[in-house]
Write a protein that holds these residues in place. Structure first.
Motif, PDB file in Angstrom:
ATOM      1  N   GLY A 123       0.901  -1.461   0.058  1.00 40.50           N
ATOM      2  CA  GLY A 123       0.030  -0.018   0.059  1.00 40.50           C
ATOM      3  C   GLY A 123       0.763   1.372  -0.019  1.00 40.50           C
ATOM      4  N   GLY A 124       0.371   2.192   0.686  1.00 38.63           N
ATOM      5  CA  GLY A 124       0.974   3.526   0.724  1.00 38.63           C
ATOM      6  C   GLY A 124       0.481   4.614   1.565  1.00 38.63           C
ATOM      7  N   LEU A 125       1.393   5.606   1.754  1.00 36.50           N
ATOM      8  CA  LEU A 125       1.017   6.883   2.462  1.00 36.50           C
ATOM      9  C   LEU A 125       0.120   7.758   1.669  1.00 36.50           C
ATOM     10  CD1 LEU A 125       4.444   7.538   4.622  1.00 36.50           C
ATOM     11  CD2 LEU A 125       2.391   5.886   5.017  1.00 36.50           C
ATOM     12  N   ALA A 126      -1.064   8.230   2.064  1.00 32.40           N
ATOM     13  CA  ALA A 126      -1.788   9.380   1.555  1.00 32.40           C
ATOM     14  C   ALA A 126      -1.038  10.318   1.203  1.00 32.40           C
ATOM     15  CB  ALA A 126      -2.899   9.627   2.382  1.00 32.40           C
ATOM     16  N   SER A 127      -1.197  11.230  -0.086  1.00 35.06           N
ATOM     17  CA  SER A 127      -0.443  12.294  -0.459  1.00 35.06           C
ATOM     18  C   SER A 127      -1.522  13.368  -0.753  1.00 35.06           C
ATOM     19  CB  SER A 127       0.653  12.067  -1.466  1.00 35.06           C
ATOM     20  OG  SER A 127       0.043  11.498  -2.744  1.00 35.06           O
ATOM     21  N   SER A 128      -1.412  14.602  -0.036  1.00 34.31           N
ATOM     22  CA  SER A 128      -2.444  15.579  -0.480  1.00 34.31           C
ATOM     23  C   SER A 128      -2.099  16.865  -0.063  1.00 34.31           C
ATOM     24  CB  SER A 128      -3.823  15.147   0.284  1.00 34.31           C
ATOM     25  OG  SER A 128      -4.835  16.074   0.010  1.00 34.31           O
ATOM     26  N   ALA A 157      23.762  -7.549  -8.942  1.00 34.39           N
ATOM     27  CA  ALA A 157      22.664  -7.798  -9.920  1.00 34.39           C
ATOM     28  C   ALA A 157      22.078  -6.400 -10.645  1.00 34.39           C
ATOM     29  CB  ALA A 157      21.635  -8.405  -9.275  1.00 34.39           C
ATOM     30  N   GLY A 158      22.664  -5.131  -9.962  1.00 34.50           N
ATOM     31  CA  GLY A 158      22.245  -4.052 -10.528  1.00 34.50           C
ATOM     32  C   GLY A 158      20.658  -3.251 -10.235  1.00 34.50           C
ATOM     33  N   HIS A 159      20.351  -3.922  -8.956  1.00 39.03           N
ATOM     34  CA  HIS A 159      19.346  -3.290  -8.417  1.00 39.03           C
ATOM     35  C   HIS A 159      19.066  -3.787  -6.964  1.00 39.03           C
ATOM     36  CE1 HIS A 159      17.483  -7.283  -8.588  1.00 39.03           C
ATOM     37  NE2 HIS A 159      17.621  -7.566  -9.808  1.00 39.03           N
ATOM     38  N   PHE A 160      18.212  -3.138  -6.443  1.00 38.95           N
ATOM     39  CA  PHE A 160      17.900  -3.634  -4.854  1.00 38.95           C
ATOM     40  C   PHE A 160      16.744  -4.448  -4.625  1.00 38.95           C
ATOM     41  CE2 PHE A 160      20.248   0.380  -4.197  1.00 38.95           C
ATOM     42  CZ  PHE A 160      21.424  -0.120  -3.628  1.00 38.95           C
ATOM     43  N   GLY A 161      16.776  -5.151  -3.584  1.00 43.42           N
ATOM     44  CA  GLY A 161      15.799  -6.168  -3.398  1.00 43.42           C
ATOM     45  C   GLY A 161      14.728  -5.561  -2.446  1.00 43.42           C
ATOM     46  N   ALA A 162      13.735  -6.081  -1.855  1.00 43.36           N
ATOM     47  CA  ALA A 162      12.492  -5.863  -1.330  1.00 43.36           C
ATOM     48  C   ALA A 162      12.805  -5.265   0.218  1.00 43.36           C
ATOM     49  CB  ALA A 162      11.609  -6.912  -1.212  1.00 43.36           C
ATOM     50  N   ASP A 163      13.946  -5.838   0.855  1.00 44.07           N
ATOM     51  CA  ASP A 163      14.197  -5.383   2.084  1.00 44.07           C
ATOM     52  C   ASP A 163      15.075  -4.096   2.197  1.00 44.07           C
ATOM     53  OD1 ASP A 163      12.852  -6.898   3.762  1.00 44.07           O
ATOM     54  OD2 ASP A 163      13.712  -8.594   3.052  1.00 44.07           O
ATOM     55  N   THR A 164      15.572  -3.747   1.099  1.00 42.44           N
ATOM     56  CA  THR A 164      16.715  -2.539   0.846  1.00 42.44           C
ATOM     57  C   THR A 164      15.862  -1.183   1.021  1.00 42.44           C
ATOM     58  OG1 THR A 164      18.239  -3.781  -0.348  1.00 42.44           O
ATOM     59  CG2 THR A 164      18.549  -1.489  -0.256  1.00 42.44           C
ATOM     60  N   ARG A 165      16.172  -0.538   1.956  1.00 42.64           N
ATOM     61  CA  ARG A 165      15.488   0.791   2.005  1.00 42.64           C
ATOM     62  C   ARG A 165      16.382   2.065   1.442  1.00 42.64           C
ATOM     63  NH1 ARG A 165      17.111  -1.043   6.459  1.00 42.64           N
ATOM     64  NH2 ARG A 165      17.454   0.630   7.486  1.00 42.64           N
ATOM     65  N   PHE A 192      -2.516   4.826  -6.723  1.00 41.99           N
ATOM     66  CA  PHE A 192      -2.419   6.100  -6.442  1.00 41.99           C
ATOM     67  C   PHE A 192      -0.728   6.755  -6.379  1.00 41.99           C
ATOM     68  CE2 PHE A 192      -2.316   4.265  -2.369  1.00 41.99           C
ATOM     69  CZ  PHE A 192      -1.796   5.318  -1.376  1.00 41.99           C
ATOM     70  N   PHE A 193      -0.509   7.767  -6.424  1.00 46.14           N
ATOM     71  CA  PHE A 193       0.751   8.421  -6.137  1.00 46.14           C
ATOM     72  C   PHE A 193       0.827   8.833  -4.818  1.00 46.14           C
ATOM     73  CE2 PHE A 193       0.123   8.186 -10.966  1.00 46.14           C
ATOM     74  CZ  PHE A 193       1.574   7.845 -11.218  1.00 46.14           C
ATOM     75  N   ALA A 194       1.866   8.246  -3.991  1.00 44.64           N
ATOM     76  CA  ALA A 194       1.771   8.263  -2.475  1.00 44.64           C
ATOM     77  C   ALA A 194       2.992   9.188  -2.096  1.00 44.64           C
ATOM     78  CB  ALA A 194       1.905   6.832  -1.920  1.00 44.64           C
ATOM     79  N   GLY A 195       2.848   9.419  -0.906  1.00 50.74           N
ATOM     80  CA  GLY A 195       3.854  10.085  -0.190  1.00 50.74           C
ATOM     81  C   GLY A 195       4.841   9.257   0.548  1.00 50.74           C
ATOM     82  N   GLY A 196       4.762   7.938   0.308  1.00 50.56           N
ATOM     83  CA  GLY A 196       5.554   6.822   0.814  1.00 50.56           C
ATOM     84  C   GLY A 196       4.934   5.577   0.604  1.00 50.56           C
ATOM     85  N   GLU A 197       5.707   4.474   0.139  1.00 53.25           N
ATOM     86  CA  GLU A 197       5.242   3.296  -0.372  1.00 53.25           C
ATOM     87  C   GLU A 197       5.358   2.098   0.575  1.00 53.25           C
ATOM     88  OE1 GLU A 197       6.165   6.130  -2.310  1.00 53.25           O
ATOM     89  OE2 GLU A 197       7.872   5.009  -2.644  1.00 53.25           O
ATOM     90  N   ILE A 198       4.224   1.323   0.887  1.00 53.88           N
ATOM     91  CA  ILE A 198       4.481   0.421   1.770  1.00 53.88           C
ATOM     92  C   ILE A 198       4.717  -1.182   1.252  1.00 53.88           C
ATOM     93  CG2 ILE A 198       3.392  -0.681   3.815  1.00 53.88           C
ATOM     94  CD1 ILE A 198       1.861   2.037   4.157  1.00 53.88           C
ATOM     95  N   ALA A 199       5.639  -1.844   1.586  1.00 54.27           N
ATOM     96  CA  ALA A 199       5.681  -3.481   1.258  1.00 54.27           C
ATOM     97  C   ALA A 199       6.671  -4.104   2.320  1.00 54.27           C
ATOM     98  CB  ALA A 199       6.587  -3.246  -0.133  1.00 54.27           C
ATOM     99  N   ARG A 200       5.934  -5.060   2.506  1.00 61.13           N
ATOM    100  CA  ARG A 200       6.162  -5.848   3.721  1.00 61.13           C
ATOM    101  C   ARG A 200       6.350  -5.008   5.071  1.00 61.13           C
ATOM    102  NH1 ARG A 200      11.938  -9.052   5.044  1.00 61.13           N
ATOM    103  NH2 ARG A 200      10.930 -10.753   6.246  1.00 61.13           N
ATOM    104  N   HIS A 201       7.326  -4.954   5.725  1.00 62.44           N
ATOM    105  CA  HIS A 201       6.997  -4.145   6.994  1.00 62.44           C
ATOM    106  C   HIS A 201       7.858  -2.642   6.742  1.00 62.44           C
ATOM    107  CE1 HIS A 201      10.446  -6.646   7.665  1.00 62.44           C
ATOM    108  NE2 HIS A 201      10.948  -5.435   8.428  1.00 62.44           N
ATOM    109  N   HIS A 202       8.056  -2.463   5.533  1.00 69.41           N
ATOM    110  CA  HIS A 202       8.962  -1.197   5.237  1.00 69.41           C
ATOM    111  C   HIS A 202       8.095   0.164   4.732  1.00 69.41           C
ATOM    112  CE1 HIS A 202      12.584  -3.183   6.600  1.00 69.41           C
ATOM    113  NE2 HIS A 202      12.462  -3.943   5.375  1.00 69.41           N
ATOM    114  N   TYR A 256       8.908   2.641   1.956  1.00 68.11           N
ATOM    115  CA  TYR A 256       9.791   3.142   0.826  1.00 68.11           C
ATOM    116  C   TYR A 256       9.517   4.674   0.380  1.00 68.11           C
ATOM    117  CZ  TYR A 256      10.729  -1.872   0.785  1.00 68.11           C
ATOM    118  OH  TYR A 256      11.005  -3.433   0.994  1.00 68.11           O
ATOM    119  N   GLY A 257      10.542   5.162  -0.402  1.00 71.56           N
ATOM    120  CA  GLY A 257      10.668   6.398  -1.008  1.00 71.56           C
ATOM    121  C   GLY A 257      11.080   6.343  -2.474  1.00 71.56           C
ATOM    122  N   TYR A 258      10.366   6.964  -3.226  1.00 71.05           N
ATOM    123  CA  TYR A 258      10.546   6.834  -4.735  1.00 71.05           C
ATOM    124  C   TYR A 258      10.649   5.502  -5.424  1.00 71.05           C
ATOM    125  CZ  TYR A 258      12.232  11.648  -4.607  1.00 71.05           C
ATOM    126  OH  TYR A 258      11.844  13.398  -4.461  1.00 71.05           O
TER     127      TYR A 258
END
Length: 424
Positions: free
Chosen positions: A154-159, A276-284, A399-409, A411-413
């Motif tokens: 999910g994500g953080l509301a942005s408004s 591998a050129g990218h980060f995994g799901a637990d990398t903030r 939606f375009f959020a103020g922070g994105e949520i995956a697992r228990h983290h 994220y940003g951008y």
């Protein structure tokens, strides 16, 4: 199960936009191959409509009385499977047909823990949250702990107006909610899903590691003082190939640079993923917020722990496109086991279900950072068109959020793509 009906519209007057969306939904409800008896509605509005949130929900409820449960929030933009409505009045709605005993809407007045009634057990959860809620990161982690898999999306509301959330269930009121309207400001809300709701979720961060992975060997609050027993600032300048003797050029480069961080307690291997050129799901991935020239340290937008693994990185359109294509390909692999074997690979931990033949996408949710969208990917609507090209013309809202949520983290951008899949 069938495709979830999905509608979207933009109009200066919210009543007109709602009317257009309802017309699309009713038309799809009558089509072969689409769900005919949905009960859960997901609604996302842009902040242009935030002040009319209660009226919008009430109108949708009156026009679609068969939908007994609603969840959603507000963003500076909303996303659908082929378009992005950024900084304009718009809304999107998806109607989900899921077993009634396999989901529960929750909010601050009906917390997830209070919904564990009967045989229902939360396995995953769609989460909407207000970024201004105190200790939001800790609350997200605590909520993840209330699910069997520990996986949230999910994500953080942005408004620029009210950061509203929609949460209404059952006969029009969540248990314990009383006569509340179903529109909330602050706190957390969303939908918890049982084991019978199959989802696949992936995180796209779009970052390119600039060099090797390091270990934090000295830290002070938000400042990384030493990595690999060397001054952090020295290491940063070396990897960026810049010098403070040319301060303007150096600062411009540092502003484009971020830090990927992995707590060893979260598992995963940042070093392998970095190669591998990218980060995994637990990398903030966090911003660099300052340089401590006295201690030769680097300040980041998160408290730093001793022993954390870190890598300097940068975002660019090419890396973002490649990473979004990658996560879509991983979802395709989960749906096509006869052609492609499942492999978690370098993507890090993510929630997937065992392969089952004949599964297909019924609908999806995509939460992207308010700083991304088409412009970041090089053209209007480009971000959503990449997903459509990879997954096909499937129902999708977000939606375009103020922070994105995956697992228990949080994220940003980043972009968090989650799809609901049939069980065969």
């Amino acid at each position: 199960m069938q495709l979830f009906p999905c509608g979207h519209a933009t109009h200066p007057q919210w009543r007109m936009a709602v009317g257009l969306v309802v017309a699309q939904l009713r038309a799809q409800l009558a089509l072969p191959g689409h769900a005919h008896h949905p009960t859960l509605g997901l609604i996302y509005i842009t902040d242009h409509y935030a002040d009319a949130a209660e009226e919008i929900l009430a109108t949708l409820g009156a026009e679609l009385p068969e939908i007994t449960d609603w969840s959603g929030t507000v963003g500076v933009g909303v996303a659908v499977n082929n378009a992005e409505y950024l900084d304009e009045p718009a809304l999107c709605v998806m109607l989900c047909e899921l077993p009634a005993d396999q989901y529960r809407v929750f909010s601050g007045v009906a917390p997830l823990g209070a919904l564990a009634t009967g045989s229902f057990e939360a396995h995953t959860a769609l989460l909407h949250a207000d970024a201004h809620t105190p200790d939001i990161a800790e609350l997200v982690a605590e909520l993840a702990g209330r699910t069997a898999t520990g996986y949230l999306f999910g994500g953080l509301a942005s408004s620029r107006r009210s950061a509203v959330q929609f949460a209404i269930g059952g006969d029009g009121n969540i248990r314990g909610q009383g006569a509340a309207s179903g529109v909330f400001i602050g706190g957390l809300s969303g939908v918890a899903f049982g084991e019978g709701v199959s989802v696949i979720s992936r995180v796209s961060q779009g970052c390119q590691p600039l060099g090797p992975v390091h270990t934090v060997t000295e830290a002070d609050e938000h400042v990384i003082v030493r990595i690999d027993h060397r001054p952090a600032l020295e290491m940063l300048l070396s990897e960026l190939d810049i010098t403070l003797e040319q301060p303007q050029q150096a600062l411009a480069t540092v502003r484009r640079t971020l830090v990927g961080m992995l707590d060893p307690a979260d598992g995963g291997d940042l070093e392998l993923v970095g190669r591998a050129g990218h980060f995994g799901a637990d990398t903030r991935v966090r911003h660099i917020i300052g340089l401590d020239t006295t201690r030769e340290g680097v300040a980041v937008a998160e408290k730093v722990k001793l022993g954390e693994r870190v890598a300097f990185c940068q975002r660019d359109a090419a890396a973002a496109r490649a990473d979004l294509v990658r996560v879509c390909a991983e979802i395709r692999e989960e749906l096509e086991p006869e052609e492609l074997p499942v492999a978690m690979g370098a993507s890090g931990p993510a929630y997937t279900l065992p392969n089952q033949p004949g599964r297909h996408i019924m609908g999806g949710i995509y939460v992207s950072c308010a700083g991304r969208g088409g412009p970041h990917f090089g053209a209007p609507n480009a971000e959503m068109q990449i997903i459509r090209h990879a997954l096909g013309d499937v129902p999708l809202v977000g939606f375009f959020a103020g922070g994105e949520i995956a697992r228990h983290h949080i994220y940003g951008y980043s972009g968090v793509l989650t799809v609901f899949v049939s069980n065969g």
